[in-house]
Structures are given as structure tokens and as C-alpha cells.
Design a protein around this motif. Structure first.
Motif, short mmCIF file in Angstrom:
data_model
loop_
_atom_site.label_atom_id
_atom_site.label_comp_id
_atom_site.label_asym_id
_atom_site.label_seq_id
_atom_site.Cartn_x
_atom_site.Cartn_y
_atom_site.Cartn_z
N LEU A 203 -6.63 -2.92 -1.27
CA LEU A 203 -7.47 -2.53 -0.15
C LEU A 203 -8.68 -3.44 0.00
O LEU A 203 -9.24 -3.58 1.09
CB LEU A 203 -7.93 -1.08 -0.32
CG LEU A 203 -6.87 -0.01 -0.09
CD1 LEU A 203 -7.29 1.31 -0.72
CD2 LEU A 203 -6.59 0.17 1.39
N LEU B 51 -4.17 -0.27 -6.25
CA LEU B 51 -4.32 0.13 -4.85
C LEU B 51 -5.70 -0.28 -4.32
O LEU B 51 -5.82 -0.81 -3.20
CB LEU B 51 -4.13 1.64 -4.74
CG LEU B 51 -4.13 2.27 -3.35
CD1 LEU B 51 -3.11 1.61 -2.44
CD2 LEU B 51 -3.85 3.76 -3.45
N LEU C 231 0.84 -1.21 0.00
CA LEU C 231 0.00 0.00 0.00
C LEU C 231 0.87 1.25 0.00
O LEU C 231 0.62 2.21 -0.74
CB LEU C 231 -0.90 0.01 1.24
CG LEU C 231 -2.11 -0.93 1.25
CD1 LEU C 231 -2.80 -0.87 2.60
CD2 LEU C 231 -3.10 -0.57 0.15
#
Length: 472
Positions: free
Chosen positions: A180, A176, A150
Motif C-alpha cells: 500500500l 500488505l 492486494l
């Protein structure tokens, strides 16, 4: 697995390492750093050796995740011959390839070119920093460290801009968001919010006009994020599922069965999940919709063609049958048990212990609800399957699943009581109380208020039925 153009000594070392497929090849390189270094040195001095394999990989890339990985594999001095080879194949046409598939290949090639061009447009220092970030992201030692990944993607987004490197910028946001959304991170509500935010940013570039396939894929991803959001404590749960259904349906405007059968099947499965947990509308009709979508997915996901996804969808279909309102209840439970057992043909304890344990738990619940057969034997089966699940679902490794199974096991012991003699009945209620109390070690009021309340209620019922101790 054979690599015929490798030198004899490298071939022999790979053979001695037990390399037979891609997985054993990966393990061999991780276990023998010198072999990995020697192979890398050979490939760097003979880069064209990579072209046929890269071309095959490009043909089977189904999403931007894999295209991203492939882009990193292509050495900079091979980018031009690689793209020229793909262009040549597209210009000359290929038999049995639909126009939709050709369009998808062209879109992938365009994105691949843009990724390469994006890096070239960066200042030298920024380009070097980006390459350092990419090298760490692709290093096997860092792939398991999600928090570090991340951080690296966020660093990369400080280098890349939407205006000058739009495709690369959008890809970074997409990667990303995917990170997540992964299970280990998506348990935190804020991560789901961030994933949705980054997916939407990616859509600013991957629009339906220029990147039709990628647009549809993103809609599917956003839909899954909204489904996950439903399970968090944030916002309106019913609104989240409605959004998920809408995004999946938009994806199906592109993902037709004829053009993209696998993506169509995956979206059908996802829609089944959304309808199964839907709050709005008629509950009975929602379950019928879920069953219909799962059955459509299984028209593509056959056991022969795709056993993993076939088993996944069989499990989902079984859950839907166990919750079904219409039809004969006894037959619905039989259908659920049959589909769970079919899924277990693929999800073995050795091959996929976590999914195997989930199926054990699902079977336990189904046997508790079973109407046909001997009721006492059904409860014994439920206890057996819960105990099987707990061999994998330990408190340390899977605390929430462990607590859920402890609660289910306690329920099964509670259900068992009427089928036992007085002495055994007293011990059985003690067992139920014990397992409810264990579940409450994880199901705290602060962490899981709904599960805590449910288990407290179950525990109260068990104490009410208790034979031992002071009755008052």
C-alpha cells in the motif's frame, strides 16, 4: 555466474542465454519457459542442491521482505536440514560477527521456523488455499499487478489468525502495508491510512522485547508512511512530520551505527527528509538538522560501498543546501549544484531514467537560483535541464512530474526575458504562457488545488508582462 552442480546441458543453455549474473539469469528464465521448466524439474529432483545458495541468502537477509521471499524458496522437505544447518553455524559462532548480528540471525531463524510451523497448524484445505495464494504472489507474471497482490494478501489474512499463526499473520499485514505504501498506490490518501493501520497491527506481534530488529524496522516504515501522509490532503501536516520524526528516533534506539550501520544510515537519511520538510520549529534550524542527518548517512553510504544510496543521499543533501537559510546563499547554491552533479555520476539516463530526470529538474531549479556566474547563462542552463527532464517525464508516463517540469520551464522562460532583445522577449513570454497552460492541463483545481493556484498566479504574472496581443 556459474552453477557448477547443474548438468552440462543446462549449463550450456544458460551460457547461450547470456547468463552472467542474477538479473540476466532471471531474464533468461522469463524469456525461455522451457528452460525454466527444465531447471525447476532438476531442482525438484535434487533439492539439496539449493542449500548452499539458500544459506548465503539467509545470511544477507536484511528485512522481512527478503526473509518472506526466502521462506517461499525453501522446499518443504528442506526446511528441517536448512534450519539445522543455521542452528549449527550459530551454536559454533562465526568470527567478526557482533552479538547484535547474532541476535538478528537468531530472530530471523525464529521467524522462519514460525512461518513454517504456522502453515503446518492450518487445516489441510486452508493450507492448500494458502499455498495457491503464495504461488500466485511469487509468480513473475503477477508481480507487476499491485491490485491483484492486494487482493491475494487480504484473502490470505482471511485464512490466517493472530492467535494460532501470529508471525505469519503479522508478516501478511506487514507485506500488505508495504504494498500500500508503494509509489503507484500511495498517491491515494486512503492507501496511506491503510498502510499505517496494517503496520500497527504487525507491531502487535513484532514487539521490542521479542523481535527488536523487526520492531525497529516497522517503526522506520511507519515513519515513512507518516512522511508520505504529509503530502496528502488529510489531517494535520505538521503533526504527521512530528510523528515521523518520533518513529525514526525510536528506530535509532535499536539501529545504532555499530550494530546495524546500513539501517542506521537509512534512518539518518529518512530523518533528514523529515526535518527538511518540517513545519514546526525554526525553519533555519530544521534545515541544519536535515543537512547533519544526510551527512551522517554519507559516512556509511560511500560511492564505493553503496553507489545507489550514496547518490540518493547526495540528491537529498543538494536539495537541503538549495533550501538552506544560514550561511552564504551563493555558496549554498554552489554546494547544491555540486552534489546534484555527483548524484548524476550514478543516476545515468540509461541506468535509472526516472531519477536522472528528477535530477535534471533539480539542477534546473538550482541554476535558476544561482547567484554566481553569468545570469543569462544560468537561465539557459535551467531551460536546458528542464528540456532534458521532459524527454523522460512525458505526460502519459509521469503526468504530475511532467506538469511540474512544464511549470519550472515556464518560470525559466519568464526569468530569461530581461536578458533578451525586444523581439525575442515577446516570443519568450509566449513560451512561458504556453508552458504554464500545459501544466494546468494536469494541475486542475480539483486534483491539485495548491499546484493549480500557484500556476494560475504564475500565468497571471506572465500575461501581465505580455507584449503581444491587446495590452488592455
Amino acid at each position: 555466474m556459474t552453477l557448477p552442480h547443474l548438468p552440462d546441458d543446462l549449463q550450456e543453455r544458460l551460457r547461450r542465454a547470456g547468463v552472467t549474473d542474477e538479473e540476466s539469469f532471471r531474464r533468461a528464465l522469463e524469456n525461455d519457459p522451457q528452460l525454466a521448466a527444465d531447471l525447476q524439474a532438476f531442482l525438484e529432483s535434487n533439492p539439496r542442491f539449493l542449500l548452499p545458495g539458500l544459506l548465503r541468502e539467509f545470511a544477507f537477509v536484511t528485512d522481512l521482505e527478503k526473509l518472506w521471499t526466502l521462506w517461499h524458496k525453501v522446499p518443504s522437505d528442506l526446511e528441517q536440514p536448512f534450519t539445522e544447518l543455521i542452528e549449527h553455524l550459530l551454536e559454533n559462532g562465526q568470527p567478526n560477527v557482533s552479538s547484535a548480528e547474532i541476535g538478528n540471525l537468531q530472530a530471523k531463524l525464529q521467524i522462519f521456523r514460525q512461518l513454517s510451523k504456522s502453515v503446518q497448524l492450518l487445516p489441510k484445505a486452508s493450507s492448500q488455499n494458502l499455498h495457491i495464494i503464495f504461488r500466485e504472489l511469487n509468480h513473475p507474471a503477477y508481480r507487476a499487478n499491485k491490485h491483484r497482490q492486494l487482493e491475494l494478501y487480504r484473502q490470505a489474512l482471511q485464512i490466517v489468525s493472530q492467535r494460532t499463526q501470529p508471525e505469519l499473520w503479522a508478516m501478511l499485514h506487514w507485506k500488505l502495508a508495504n504494498l500500500l505504501s508503494q509509489d503507484s498506490l500511495s498517491n491515494h490518501p486512503e492507501n496511506i491510512e491503510q498502510a499505517i493501520y496494517h503496520y500497527r497491527l504487525s507491531l502487535k506481534v513484532f514487539n521490542s522485547k521479542k523481535y527488536m530488529y523487526q520492531w525497529a524496522k516497522l517503526h522506520n516504515n511507519i515513519a515513512i508512511a507518516y512522511t508520505n501522509r504529509h503530502f496528502s490532503e488529510r489531517s494535520d501536516k505538521s503533526a504527521n512530520i512530528e510523528r515521523a520524526i518520533a518513529y525514526h528516533q525510536q528506530a535509532l534506539e535499536v539501529f545504532t551505527r555499530q550494530a546495524f550501520p546500513e539501517d542506521w544510515a537509512m534512518t539518518q537519511n529518512n530523518l533528514g527528509e523529515a526535518y527538511r520538510i518540517r513545519i514546526r520549529g525554526d525553519r533555519a534550524e530544521n534545515i541544519e538538522q536535515a543537512i547533519a542527518h544526510y551527512q551522517q548517512a554519507l559516512e556509511v553510504y560511500t560511492r564505493q560501498a553503496d553507489p545507489e544510496r550514496w547518490a540518493m543521499t547526495k540528491n537529498n543533501l543538494a536539495i537541503a543546501y538549495s533550501e538552506r537559510i544560514r550561511g552564504d546563499r551563493a555558496e549554498n547554491i554552489e554546494q547544491a549544484i555540486a552534489h546534484f552533479h555527483q548524484a548524476l555520476e550514478v543516476y545515468t539516463r540509461q541506468g535509472n531514467p526516472e531519477r536522472w530526470a528528477a535530477l535534471q529538474n533539480n539542477l534546473a531549479n538550482a541554476y535558476r537560483e544561482r547567484i554566481r556566474g553569468d545570469q543569462g547563462e544560468n537561465i539557459e542552463q535551467a531551460i536546458h535541464y528542464c528540456q532534458q527532464a521532459l524527454e523522460v517525464y512525458t505526460r502519459q508516463a509521469f503526468p504530475r512530474d511532467w506538469a511540474m517540469t512544464q511549470n519550472n520551464l515556464a518560470n525559466a522562460y519568464s526569468d530569461r526575458t530581461p536578458y533578451l532583445a525586444d523581439g525575442d522577449r515577446a516570443e519568450n513570454i509566449e513560451q512561458a504562457i504556453h508552458h504554464y497552460q500545459q501544466a494546468l492541463e494536469v494541475y486542475t483545481r480539483q486534483a491539485f488545488p495548491e499546484d493549480w493556484a500557484m500556476t494560475q498566479n504564475n500565468l497571471a504574472n506572465a500575461y501581465y508582462s505580455r507584449i503581444r496581443g491587446d495590452r488592455a
